[in-house]
Scaffold this active site. Structure first.
Site, PDB file in Angstrom:
ATOM      1  N   LYS A 113       0.833  -1.216   0.000  1.00 49.09           N
ATOM      2  CA  LYS A 113       0.000   0.000   0.000  1.00 49.09           C
ATOM      3  C   LYS A 113       0.861   1.257   0.000  1.00 49.09           C
ATOM      4  O   LYS A 113       0.503   2.254  -0.630  1.00 49.09           O
ATOM      5  CB  LYS A 113      -0.939   0.018   1.218  1.00 49.09           C
ATOM      6  CG  LYS A 113      -1.959  -1.109   1.220  1.00 49.09           C
ATOM      7  CD  LYS A 113      -3.127  -0.836   0.299  1.00 49.09           C
ATOM      8  CE  LYS A 113      -3.895  -2.074  -0.124  1.00 49.09           C
ATOM      9  NZ  LYS A 113      -4.399  -2.897   0.957  1.00 49.09           N
ATOM     10  N   LYS A 195      -2.651 -11.631  -8.874  1.00 48.38           N
ATOM     11  CA  LYS A 195      -3.938 -12.262  -8.580  1.00 48.38           C
ATOM     12  C   LYS A 195      -5.095 -11.372  -9.036  1.00 48.38           C
ATOM     13  O   LYS A 195      -4.903 -10.175  -9.263  1.00 48.38           O
ATOM     14  CB  LYS A 195      -4.044 -12.541  -7.085  1.00 48.38           C
ATOM     15  CG  LYS A 195      -3.968 -11.281  -6.229  1.00 48.38           C
ATOM     16  CD  LYS A 195      -4.001 -11.612  -4.752  1.00 48.38           C
ATOM     17  CE  LYS A 195      -3.796 -10.403  -3.887  1.00 48.38           C
ATOM     18  NZ  LYS A 195      -4.932  -9.612  -3.507  1.00 48.38           N
ATOM     19  N   LYS A 198      -9.914  -6.388  -6.712  1.00 52.04           N
ATOM     20  CA  LYS A 198     -11.062  -5.488  -6.877  1.00 52.04           C
ATOM     21  C   LYS A 198     -10.680  -4.224  -7.620  1.00 52.04           C
ATOM     22  O   LYS A 198     -11.466  -3.680  -8.371  1.00 52.04           O
ATOM     23  CB  LYS A 198     -11.618  -5.089  -5.508  1.00 52.04           C
ATOM     24  CG  LYS A 198     -12.470  -6.165  -4.881  1.00 52.04           C
ATOM     25  CD  LYS A 198     -13.258  -5.616  -3.706  1.00 52.04           C
ATOM     26  CE  LYS A 198     -13.221  -6.570  -2.538  1.00 52.04           C
ATOM     27  NZ  LYS A 198     -12.307  -6.212  -1.460  1.00 52.04           N
TER      28      LYS A 198
HETATM   29  P1  TYM Z   1     -10.529  -8.358   0.710  1.00 52.41           P
HETATM   30  O1  TYM Z   1     -11.722  -7.486   0.665  1.00 52.41           O
HETATM   31  O2  TYM Z   1      -9.294  -7.893   0.009  1.00 52.41           O
HETATM   32  O3  TYM Z   1     -10.873  -9.781   0.135  1.00 52.41           O
HETATM   33  C1  TYM Z   1     -11.979 -10.519   0.619  1.00 52.41           C
HETATM   34  C2  TYM Z   1     -11.672 -11.998   0.619  1.00 52.41           C
HETATM   35  O4  TYM Z   1     -11.361 -12.449  -0.706  1.00 52.41           O
HETATM   36  C3  TYM Z   1     -10.095 -13.120  -0.705  1.00 52.41           C
HETATM   37  N1  TYM Z   1      -9.398 -12.862  -1.977  1.00 52.41           N
HETATM   38  C4  TYM Z   1      -8.862 -13.821  -2.752  1.00 52.41           C
HETATM   39  N2  TYM Z   1      -8.796 -15.157  -2.589  1.00 52.41           N
HETATM   40  C5  TYM Z   1      -8.220 -15.872  -3.571  1.00 52.41           C
HETATM   41  N3  TYM Z   1      -7.704 -15.319  -4.713  1.00 52.41           N
HETATM   42  C6  TYM Z   1      -7.752 -13.973  -4.918  1.00 52.41           C
HETATM   43  N4  TYM Z   1      -7.290 -13.461  -6.055  1.00 52.41           N
HETATM   44  C7  TYM Z   1      -8.342 -13.164  -3.901  1.00 52.41           C
HETATM   45  N5  TYM Z   1      -8.556 -11.836  -3.767  1.00 52.41           N
HETATM   46  C8  TYM Z   1      -9.202 -11.665  -2.581  1.00 52.41           C
HETATM   47  C9  TYM Z   1      -9.331 -12.536   0.471  1.00 52.41           C
HETATM   48  O5  TYM Z   1      -8.315 -13.413   0.913  1.00 52.41           O
HETATM   49  C10 TYM Z   1     -10.445 -12.358   1.480  1.00 52.41           C
HETATM   50  O6  TYM Z   1     -10.711 -13.577   2.156  1.00 52.41           O
HETATM   51  N6  TYM Z   1      -8.461  -7.680   5.190  1.00 52.41           N
HETATM   52  C11 TYM Z   1      -9.564  -8.354   4.520  1.00 52.41           C
HETATM   53  C12 TYM Z   1     -10.929  -7.967   5.058  1.00 52.41           C
HETATM   54  C13 TYM Z   1     -11.123  -8.221   6.518  1.00 52.41           C
HETATM   55  C14 TYM Z   1     -11.179  -9.479   7.177  1.00 52.41           C
HETATM   56  C15 TYM Z   1     -11.408  -9.197   8.545  1.00 52.41           C
HETATM   57  C16 TYM Z   1     -11.040 -10.794   6.729  1.00 52.41           C
HETATM   58  C17 TYM Z   1     -11.323  -7.255   7.463  1.00 52.41           C
HETATM   59  N7  TYM Z   1     -11.489  -7.847   8.690  1.00 52.41           N
HETATM   60  C18 TYM Z   1     -11.517 -10.222   9.486  1.00 52.41           C
HETATM   61  C19 TYM Z   1     -11.139 -11.812   7.686  1.00 52.41           C
HETATM   62  C20 TYM Z   1     -11.364 -11.525   9.045  1.00 52.41           C
HETATM   63  C21 TYM Z   1      -9.501  -7.957   3.057  1.00 52.41           C
HETATM   64  O7  TYM Z   1      -8.937  -6.977   2.705  1.00 52.41           O
HETATM   65  O8  TYM Z   1     -10.200  -8.743   2.227  1.00 52.41           O
END
Ligand code: TYM
Length: 332
Positions: A113, A195, A198
């Protein structure tokens, strides 16, 4: 026996994609019948990178709708917004006293970031993993269904939980990243670099809201080559990625046929991509259509958020009372 507690979240920073589905949502849906589940929209986390909140309400509605369209049932799991649970901020504050600047600066996502937004390296970004640990620990969850990119955050959450217990007495169980007995998932982008995401690589990412033609176009543009010249050759990354996507959305026999063509050097990537595109369309279209109908139903989404906040709030309040007591903040 007590049911294990599950917690996870997704940031409302854009359209959900196949990575979110196979890394997270697919497991949410499988887990909701067996465990006590808390799933949230991580709107506070999104403020660390997206301070402009003009579109936030729409994104929150979209994430909620896409969760439900993928099969999540708000009557089974608590589906809520992070900012509706005020106790999150309180636990985040306590955990910040147990998190060290050095370890936070070394976190991979923080370093990424800093590279992406050098003009906004705020303290929230640095303590992002602390807020995530607070989300999980607030429900004393042990299972956290996430993709591979979240592995380091989970390791940090375990450290914070253990540090808290060591200092103030046993309150928190150790949380672990979870994927039904398998390796954590990483869904690759279609251009073979990194990967699906979003906000980056939009043409190399398949979104759950993409229409049929866009899905076909994206897949047909994916990088390939002339094909292998030796039987049973190792696959280059970008070809392996196509097989990986096929494994996720196509029937096993289809995958086996193309693998056999690859190994006998008779593969035609054009045919493979056409098949993959059709299977992908069949997979995404029903989710897109369902989400579209839910996304605009404000009354229903409000009910979902209220019901979710009630369930999550109850669990959060119980934990925060135990935490205050353990820290020694109860004076009468
Ligand atoms: P975020 O919003 O980036 O992504 C949400 C979930 O999608 C998974 N993910 C992927 N899995 C496989 N391949 C990919 N290309 C891929 N891109 C995204 C992420 O691993 C995630 O499971 N920090 C977290 C949000 C969060 C959270 C939490 C998660 C906030 N508090 C507490 C678990 C527990 C995040 O940025 O996810």
């Amino acid at each position: 026996m007590e049911k294990a507690i599950v917690m996870s979240g997704i940031r409302p920073t854009g359209f959900l994609h196949l990575g979110n589905y196979f890394g997270a949502l697919r497991n949410y849906v499988k887990m909701q019948d067996t465990y006590t589940c808390y799933f949230m929209v991580a709107d506070l986390h999104s403020l660390t990178t997206h301070p402009d909140t003009k579109e936030l309400k729409h994104h929150v509605a979209r994430v909620l709708a896409e969760n439900i369209a993928c099969g999540l049932d708000p009557d089974k799991a608590a589906l809520y917004c992070q900012s509706h649970i005020r106790e999150t901020a309180e636990l985040y504050l306590y955990l910040n006293m147990l998190a060290y600047k050095g370890e936070l600066e070394k976190t991979t996502t923080f370093k990424d970031k800093v590279r992406l937004q050098p003009d906004n390296v705020n303290a929230g970004l640095l303590t992002y993993p602390v807020l995530q640990a607070a989300d999980i620990m607030l429900h004393r969850a042990t299972l956290v269904p996430v993709g591979k990119d979240q592995e380091q955050h989970l390791e940090m959450a375990r450290n914070f939980a253990n540090r808290f217990n060591h200092r103030y007495g046993q309150v928190f169980p150790e949380p672990h990243a979870f994927n039904f007995g398998e390796e954590l998932v990483k869904v690759p982008s279609l251009d073979g670099a990194g990967k699906m995401s979003k906000s980056e690589n939009q043409y190399a990412t398949i979104y759950l809201a993409d229409d049929d033609d866009l899905i076909r176009k994206k897949i047909m543009k994916a990088k390939t080559d002339q094909g292998p010249t030796e039987p049973n050759s190792p696959m280059p990354d970008y070809i392996e990625n196509l097989f990986l996507l096929m494994k996720l959305v196509s029937a096993p026999e289809v995958l086996q046929t193309f693998e056999a063509h690859y190994n006998s050097c008779t593969i035609r990537y054009g045919d493979m991509k056409k098949q993959l595109a059709e299977d992908m369309v069949r997979f995404v279209a029903p989710i897109r259509e369902k989400a579209e109908a839910i996304r605009t139903d404000e009354k229903y989404l409000r009910e979902v958020m209220e019901k979710g906040a009630e369930k999550a709030g109850k669990s959060a309040k119980e934990t925060i009372e135990i935490v205050r007591e353990a820290i020694g903040l109860k004076y009468y």
